[in-house]
Scaffold this motif. Structure first.
Motif, short mmCIF file in Angstrom:
data_model
loop_
_atom_site.label_atom_id
_atom_site.label_comp_id
_atom_site.label_asym_id
_atom_site.label_seq_id
_atom_site.Cartn_x
_atom_site.Cartn_y
_atom_site.Cartn_z
N VAL A 80 41.06 -39.96 33.74
CA VAL A 80 41.63 -41.43 33.80
C VAL A 80 42.31 -42.03 32.76
O VAL A 80 41.83 -41.82 31.84
CB VAL A 80 40.41 -42.33 34.55
N ASP A 81 43.25 -42.66 33.27
CA ASP A 81 44.11 -43.25 32.23
C ASP A 81 43.66 -44.75 31.83
O ASP A 81 44.15 -45.85 31.93
CB ASP A 81 45.56 -43.38 32.51
N VAL A 82 42.34 -44.42 31.22
CA VAL A 82 41.45 -45.61 30.94
C VAL A 82 40.97 -45.29 29.64
O VAL A 82 40.40 -44.22 29.32
CB VAL A 82 40.30 -46.00 32.02
N PRO A 83 41.01 -46.01 28.35
CA PRO A 83 40.59 -45.53 27.21
C PRO A 83 39.09 -45.72 27.19
O PRO A 83 38.47 -46.65 27.63
CB PRO A 83 41.41 -46.73 26.21
N HIS A 84 38.51 -44.72 26.59
CA HIS A 84 37.06 -44.53 26.19
C HIS A 84 36.74 -45.63 25.30
O HIS A 84 37.52 -45.81 24.32
CB HIS A 84 36.60 -43.11 25.56
N PRO A 85 35.77 -46.27 25.51
CA PRO A 85 35.36 -47.32 24.39
C PRO A 85 35.04 -47.09 23.08
O PRO A 85 35.19 -47.75 22.06
CB PRO A 85 34.42 -48.18 25.00
N GLU A 86 35.06 -45.74 22.68
CA GLU A 86 34.51 -45.19 21.36
C GLU A 86 35.87 -44.82 20.64
O GLU A 86 36.10 -45.03 19.43
CB GLU A 86 33.45 -44.35 21.42
N ASP A 87 36.60 -43.94 21.20
CA ASP A 87 37.75 -43.21 20.56
C ASP A 87 39.19 -43.78 21.22
O ASP A 87 40.04 -43.34 20.69
CB ASP A 87 37.47 -41.78 20.66
N LEU A 122 42.94 -53.51 29.71
CA LEU A 122 44.32 -53.77 29.86
C LEU A 122 44.65 -54.62 28.68
O LEU A 122 43.82 -55.36 28.15
CB LEU A 122 44.50 -54.12 31.05
N GLU A 123 45.88 -54.61 28.17
CA GLU A 123 46.14 -55.45 27.21
C GLU A 123 46.17 -56.90 27.57
O GLU A 123 46.57 -57.41 28.64
CB GLU A 123 47.68 -55.22 26.55
N ASP A 148 34.94 -67.08 23.36
CA ASP A 148 33.91 -66.43 24.26
C ASP A 148 33.99 -64.96 24.33
O ASP A 148 34.02 -64.56 25.48
CB ASP A 148 34.07 -67.38 25.59
N ASP A 149 33.88 -64.25 23.28
CA ASP A 149 34.06 -62.81 23.47
C ASP A 149 35.29 -62.21 24.03
O ASP A 149 34.84 -61.09 24.70
CB ASP A 149 32.67 -62.21 23.84
N GLY A 150 36.36 -62.79 24.14
CA GLY A 150 37.64 -62.40 24.50
C GLY A 150 37.83 -62.82 26.02
O GLY A 150 38.69 -62.32 26.45
N ARG A 151 36.81 -63.68 26.45
CA ARG A 151 37.10 -64.24 27.81
C ARG A 151 37.91 -65.61 27.53
O ARG A 151 37.53 -66.57 27.52
CB ARG A 151 35.74 -64.55 28.47
#
Length: 553
Positions: A445-452, A345-346, A296-299
């Protein structure tokens, strides 16, 4: 026979008077619940039956099947800005709400400091994540409390939805997070609500939460108050899980209002679910584990799925109580989330796919959320599984609810009523004219950008018609036609460079006119471009594209 007709006439009069009365209003605000977390939304996007989905939300699915769902409903990328905007009908950033803060954040108030001229004492002194790499821009500031007309607010008094509905009995339940973390004078009761149970913080444990919510000892000793106004857990309900406890308190309130039918009520029910910590009832987790994995797409996080199911059951509890007490026919229930799901998050805990990004980003996964309106007995509100595909912003909920209540909002608000969409979801009926939407998140913010996968840099965005422009203030633009590309797979910023530049100029003009300088990022004088791991160099887009003054140090 005469008695029969008298009774029949009384019943007819009662039905008529109920239909003429302003409706009760129930707003259920979920926390960190993404667009794809609700089975009814995921099934429609993925074009699969709900049985093929991992998450189970039968009550919300029923609400959608009986009510009206909005497919393009937008909020801010974090909770406090969304809450401030929903409660006031104003854009968050011009009010000063640019991010959400932890209870450990330092403000001028809790540090006993005199704020600089023009600042509010509930502004943060500083707020930053620990990011061990070069940052071209320094973080802006944010406000932590909704001004309530106190002397230290210097004339500012944000009129809450409760205050805009003086004939209603308004009650607040759950997560507040716009009160300066327990600051005196900025809690729900200071904004026109009866406080049933609340906690003025970004997150809460789901087990053994009552001692924390009852804490009165000051976190910062220089706060000008004798005790912390952090929260109130409300009466014991016998429930050991927070989501269940809040649902029980909501049901008790609704049952009590049935005894006072002459006064309509507003219940603002702000859940903590499904915000971290990711905690659920063991028996529910075990049930999802027993089902096994479903593609389910990672859910696939069983604990998160169990949290979501408890949230769903709480919605079912509200709907049942309204029906059992005979109030459903004269109540409008709104369900929505404060921002997108946490997908970076992991191990999840969830996924917004196929939407791009998640909480804290300005991509669709961070700001597009589910929104359902359920009003089984109200004429003028589409039901029966209706869909509205028009783009709507959360800033417009406030004037919509005041319109349904027959009240007039203050003229200073930014929102406009979408009540005509409730009656005609196609949007063919004139009345709702939202042309522009704005977002502003001026933080590293310590949140990863979805592209890089690099830490997020300060961002702002504008939506105009079908198009959305995202501005990464480190030096890049992203332009998407959202109507045709909800997944944001095709950046049009080069192909339609003129449109991108025009929208960028519009956004800058809005920021310049409406957002105070302290809520804008500043150039970092210590920035060393040679040590920056990003593959694209820092560019001052204002200077480069518009020839305007750029970021100052």
């Amino acid at each position: 026979m005469k008695g029969y007709f008298l009774l029949f006439g009384f019943l007819l009069a009662s039905v008529a008077s109920a239909a003429d009365r302003p409706p009760n209003l129930v707003v259920i605000l979920a926390d960190d619940v993404g667009y794809m977390d609700l089975a009814s939304y995921a099934a429609r996007v993925r074009e699969v039956p709900t049985s093929e989905l991992y998450y189970e939300t039968p009550s919300l699915d029923r609400m959608a099947a009986e009510g009206l769902s909005f497919t393009q409903f937008y909020v801010n990328p974090l909770c406090s800005p969304t809450r401030a905007s929903l409660l006031t009908g104003k854009w968050a950033a011009p009010m000063g709400f640019t991010t959400a803060t932890p209870s450990s954040v330092t403000t001028y108030y809790n540090q006993g400091l005199e704020p600089p001229s023009g600042y509010h004492e509930q502004d943060v002194v500083r707020h930053r994540d620990r990011i061990d790499q070069q940052q071209a821009l320094l973080n802006a500031r944010t406000l932590t409390a909704l001004p309530s007309g106190r002397s230290q607010d210097h004339g500012r008094n944000e009129v809450s939805l409760a205050e805009a509905l003086p004939t209603y009995h308004s009650a607040f339940l759950g997560k507040w997070h716009v009160g300066g973390h327990g600051a005196l004078g900025y809690q729900p009761s200071d904004q026109g609500f009866q406080s049933l149970a609340y906690y003025d913080s970004g997150s809460s444990p789901y087990f053994r939460w009552r001692p924390l919510w009852s804490r009165e000892r000051l976190v910062f000793s220089k706060m000008r108050q004798k005790k912390l106004m952090w929260g109130n857990p409300g009466p014991e309900t016998g429930q050991e899980y927070l989501t269940d406890d809040l649902a029980e308190q909501a049901a008790t309130f609704i049952k009590g209002r049935a005894l006072k039918p002459d006064q309509p009520f507003l219940l603002w029910f702000a859940h903590f679910a499904c915000h971290a910590p990711i905690e659920a009832k063991p028996e529910m987790i075990a049930a999802f584990d027993a089902r096994g994995a479903i593609e389910d797409d990672g859910r696939s996080n069983s604990t998160y799925a169990a949290m979501l199911k408890s949230l769903d059951q709480s919605v079912g509890r509200i709907m049942k109580e309204l029906r059992d007490t005979g109030q459903a026919e004269n109540t409008v229930v709104v369900f929505l989330s404060d921002n997108g799901g946490v997908d970076w998050l992991e191990g999840g805990p969830t996924s917004n796919a196929p939407l791009k990004g998640g909480k804290a980003t300005l991509f669709e996964g961070g700001i597009r959320v589910p929104m359902i309106v359920w009003a089984p007995g109200r004429d003028g509100i589409a039901q029966g599984g209706a869909l509205c595909n028009k783009a709507v912003h959360g800033v417009d909920l406030y004037p919509t609810l005041t319109a349904l209540a027959g009240a007039k909002p203050t003229p200073e608000i930014d929102g406009e009523s979408f009540a005509t969409l409730l009656k005609d979801p196609t949007g063919k009926t004139p009345g709702y004219n939202r042309l522009k939407m704005y977002w502003h998140y001026p933080f590293n913010v310590d949140v990863p950008h979805p592209e890089d996968r690099q830490p997020l840099t300060p961002h702002s965005a504008i939506r105009s018609g079908a198009y959305k422009l995202i501005v990464d203030w480190h030096g890049r633009l992203r332009l998407y036609n959202i109507e045709e590309d909800m997944r944001e797979e095709h950046d049009l910023s080069e192909k339609e460079a003129d449109r991108a530049k025009r929208m960028f100029a519009e956004l800058c003009d809005w920021l310049d006119k409406n957002v105070d300088e302290r809520y804008m990022p500043k150039k970092n004088p210590k920035y060393d471009a040679k040590e920056d791991p990003r593959e694209y160099p820092f560019k001052d887009l204002r200077k480069e594209l518009l020839g305007k003054a750029g970021f100052e140090g």
